[in-house]
Motif scaffolding. Structure first.
Motif, PDB file in Angstrom:
ATOM      1  N   SER A  39      41.481  36.688  47.589  1.00  0.00           N
ATOM      2  CA  SER A  39      40.572  37.307  46.620  1.00  0.00           C
ATOM      3  C   SER A  39      41.238  38.483  45.908  1.00  0.00           C
ATOM      4  O   SER A  39      40.921  38.770  44.751  1.00  0.00           O
ATOM      5  N   GLY A  40      42.188  39.142  46.569  1.00  0.00           N
ATOM      6  CA  GLY A  40      42.939  40.204  45.901  1.00  0.00           C
ATOM      7  C   GLY A  40      43.762  39.667  44.742  1.00  0.00           C
ATOM      8  O   GLY A  40      43.815  40.251  43.667  1.00  0.00           O
ATOM      9  N   ILE A  41      44.391  38.513  44.954  1.00  0.00           N
ATOM     10  CA  ILE A  41      45.163  37.856  43.902  1.00  0.00           C
ATOM     11  C   ILE A  41      44.235  37.453  42.749  1.00  0.00           C
ATOM     12  O   ILE A  41      44.566  37.617  41.576  1.00  0.00           O
ATOM     13  N   ASP A  42      43.037  36.946  43.088  1.00  0.00           N
ATOM     14  CA  ASP A  42      42.057  36.592  42.054  1.00  0.00           C
ATOM     15  C   ASP A  42      41.679  37.812  41.212  1.00  0.00           C
ATOM     16  O   ASP A  42      41.575  37.724  39.987  1.00  0.00           O
ATOM     17  N   LEU A  43      41.477  38.964  41.865  1.00  0.00           N
ATOM     18  CA  LEU A  43      41.143  40.192  41.128  1.00  0.00           C
ATOM     19  C   LEU A  43      42.280  40.600  40.193  1.00  0.00           C
ATOM     20  O   LEU A  43      42.050  41.038  39.071  1.00  0.00           O
ATOM     21  N   MET A  44      43.511  40.433  40.653  1.00  0.00           N
ATOM     22  CA  MET A  44      44.667  40.781  39.812  1.00  0.00           C
ATOM     23  C   MET A  44      44.744  39.903  38.575  1.00  0.00           C
ATOM     24  O   MET A  44      45.209  40.340  37.528  1.00  0.00           O
ATOM     25  N   ALA A  45      44.296  38.662  38.703  1.00  0.00           N
ATOM     26  CA  ALA A  45      44.332  37.744  37.560  1.00  0.00           C
ATOM     27  C   ALA A  45      43.315  38.151  36.497  1.00  0.00           C
ATOM     28  O   ALA A  45      43.483  37.831  35.325  1.00  0.00           O
ATOM     29  N   LYS A  46      42.265  38.879  36.897  1.00  0.00           N
ATOM     30  CA  LYS A  46      41.192  39.254  35.976  1.00  0.00           C
ATOM     31  C   LYS A  46      41.308  40.674  35.441  1.00  0.00           C
ATOM     32  O   LYS A  46      40.659  41.021  34.455  1.00  0.00           O
ATOM     33  N   SER A  47      42.101  41.522  36.089  1.00  0.00           N
ATOM     34  CA  SER A  47      42.126  42.936  35.737  1.00  0.00           C
ATOM     35  C   SER A  47      43.496  43.521  36.053  1.00  0.00           C
ATOM     36  O   SER A  47      44.250  42.949  36.835  1.00  0.00           O
ATOM     37  N   SER A  48      43.788  44.665  35.463  1.00  0.00           N
ATOM     38  CA  SER A  48      45.065  45.314  35.774  1.00  0.00           C
ATOM     39  C   SER A  48      44.813  46.540  36.648  1.00  0.00           C
ATOM     40  O   SER A  48      43.755  47.158  36.592  1.00  0.00           O
ATOM     41  N   PHE A  49      45.804  46.855  37.459  1.00  0.00           N
ATOM     42  CA  PHE A  49      45.713  47.963  38.398  1.00  0.00           C
ATOM     43  C   PHE A  49      46.952  48.830  38.276  1.00  0.00           C
ATOM     44  O   PHE A  49      47.995  48.383  37.815  1.00  0.00           O
ATOM     45  N   ASP A  50      46.819  50.092  38.720  1.00  0.00           N
ATOM     46  CA  ASP A  50      47.944  51.033  38.690  1.00  0.00           C
ATOM     47  C   ASP A  50      48.685  51.080  40.024  1.00  0.00           C
ATOM     48  O   ASP A  50      49.875  51.373  40.065  1.00  0.00           O
TER      49      ASP A  50
END
Length: 127
Positions: A39-50
């Motif tokens: 699910s962390g990988i899924d979140l990365m596909a939808k949004s960018s993080f610092d």
């Protein structure tokens, strides 16, 4: 207006990530949590993080495999690994793969905050 730094927190210990997310949000960070590598990988596909904070010991997609996928999606994203259970060997392996740093659990929140600040500074220098 300054945008809050975005942190992705991936750990299968729900109480731990809930508490840590609250503590980071109180210090001005925008935090998204994930209870698994998938699910962390899924979140990365939808949004960018610092910055990403990633537990190494998780069921399913473990921390090293998750780190490999994160680095494929965003090679410049600083990743801070969390290790427990005497897993410094895995922490060193993560550093070899490209993690920014690793910390032992139980966490010292001030040490984590210092590492996040360093990761944010490093991230902006490489762009």
């Amino acid at each position: 207006m300054n945008k809050k730094p975005r942190i992705l927190l991936i750990d299968d210990e729900i109480e731990f990530i809930t508490t840590l997310a609250e503590r980071l949000e109180l210090r001005g960070y925008d935090v998204e949590t994930s209870e698994s590598g998938e699910s962390g990988i899924d979140l990365m596909a939808k949004s960018s993080f610092d910055v990403a904070i990633l537990d190494l010991m998780m069921p399913g997609l473990n921390g090293i495999d998750t780190l490999n996928q994160i680095k494929r999606i965003d090679p410049r994203l600083p990743v801070i690994l969390l290790t427990g259970h005497g897993s410094t060997k895995e922490g060193m392996e993560g550093m070899r793969i490209g993690a920014f740093d690793f910390l032992m659990k139980p966490l010292d929140i001030n040490e984590l905050l210092d590492r996040i600040k360093l990761a944010l500074e490093k991230g902006t220098k490489e762009i």
